[in-house]
Enzyme design. Sequence first.
Site: not given
Ligand code: FAD
Ligand code: EPU
Length: 339
Positions: A166, A238, A334
């Site tokens: 990240r 997250s 994050e």
């Molecule tokens: P924004 O939120 O608009 O911006 C994020 C950052 O990037 C800011 O610092 C912004 O200034 C910068 N930025 C954006 N666009 C540009 C550009 N073109 N040039 C330079 N800087 C830029 N993330 C994960 O990694 N894994 C996950 O599994 C995951 N699951 C998610 C689930 C949900 C339900 C939600 C709501 C979010 C999740 N995220 C996850 C976080 C998020 O989706 C990612 O961080 C995503 O890449 C953000 O994209 P955005 O276009 O919305 O960026």
């Molecule tokens: N867990 C708990 N309680 C909770 C949530 C999680 O005990 O309420 C435990 C789960 O049981 C599991 C562990 O924590 O043992 C990990 O949970 P999970 O697999 O849901 O993944 P995470 O570590 O919570 C990360 C990323 C997610 C990504 C998932 C799947 C980060 C900060 N988050 O979550 O990314 O989708 O793994 O790979 O690394 C995001 O960045 O926004 C995001 C959603």
Amino acid sequence: MIRSYTDYSLRKHNTFGTNAITRYYFEFTEAEDLKGYLETTNEWRNREILILGEGSNLLFINDFQGLIINPNIPGIKITYEDRNNIWLEVGAGVKWDDLVEYSVFNCWGGIENLSLIPGKVGAAAVQNIGAYGMEIQNQIESVTGFDLETQTEYTLEASECLYAYRDSIFKNQMKDRFIITSVVFKLDKFPEFILNYGDLKAETEKLGAVNLRNIRKTVISFRESKLPDPKVMGNAGSFFKNPIIETSVAEQLITVYSNMPHYPAPEGYTKLAAGWLIEQCGWKGFRRGDAGVHDKQALVLVNYGNATGKEIFNLSEEIKKSVHDKFGMELEREVNVIG
Ligand code: FAD
Ligand code: EPU
């Protein structure tokens, strides 16, 4: 196409769905538009800048007095291919999951485990998005953008982007300065599937053949079962990163909490699950007013409707303090807090 506004509401531009007003807003669909704008206006000089994608990793806690730049550049173009790989140049404004869907449809592998992550392609390269055992840094070849400081356009190779969990150069030295306009991805025509995260392999096998389409289906069903849909309930995924701590410290914790989830990290370090730590502190399902902690994933803070950015932020600080008090560990956000 250009959109330029003053005193513009950001409610529709962040997935927490909180309201905030930006003093200036500039959105464009072609890299040339940006150059014209910078040459002909002064709004961006000596002002705070925020580069915006879909706002799925942002929390606005105040109005924004500066300029928001949204590089909403479309387009997916094949730039090269050989027997094993294909190279795609993708506009920063392409929806991330549209790219995954397109790649899976064409049987090109490398990003299927990153299905359904919200946001745009530009931000994916900033965040080094990751899920289910994959990180996008492994498929990125290069990132092109415009540097506001030097007023030049250039390309960084993946090795120059300083990717880590990240993290990237765009979140540090280049933050709010380098506007990513396009990203080149290298995908695999004969991919090796990555299925070692949790039940991913077993659940994909239940669908029959283990192929890109079924991996995507499984990842989507996992995500839909535990992450709230921002269209229904405001959130930014997250809220904190999973902490990476010294293995010796992790081992001490495991002697006390034998069921604590932990994962491999760079040599000498161990990654913990922030969601588990937060749940242990009793926050899962907590709600105060319209700000809360998701009842299926304690790492996700939610807006039930009318929470303000400050209310969500204050809750996050309380959570951080309680994890520190119980486990002696500092959670790192994050989500980008703006204002
Ligand atoms: P924004 O939120 O608009 O911006 C994020 C950052 O990037 C800011 O610092 C912004 O200034 C910068 N930025 C954006 N666009 C540009 C550009 N073109 N040039 C330079 N800087 C830029 N993330 C994960 O990694 N894994 C996950 O599994 C995951 N699951 C998610 C689930 C949900 C339900 C939600 C709501 C979010 C999740 N995220 C996850 C976080 C998020 O989706 C990612 O961080 C995503 O890449 C953000 O994209 P955005 O276009 O919305 O960026
Ligand atoms: N867990 C708990 N309680 C909770 C949530 C999680 O005990 O309420 C435990 C789960 O049981 C599991 C562990 O924590 O043992 C990990 O949970 P999970 O697999 O849901 O993944 P995470 O570590 O919570 C990360 C990323 C997610 C990504 C998932 C799947 C980060 C900060 N988050 O979550 O990314 O989708 O793994 O790979 O690394 C995001 O960045 O926004 C995001 C959603």
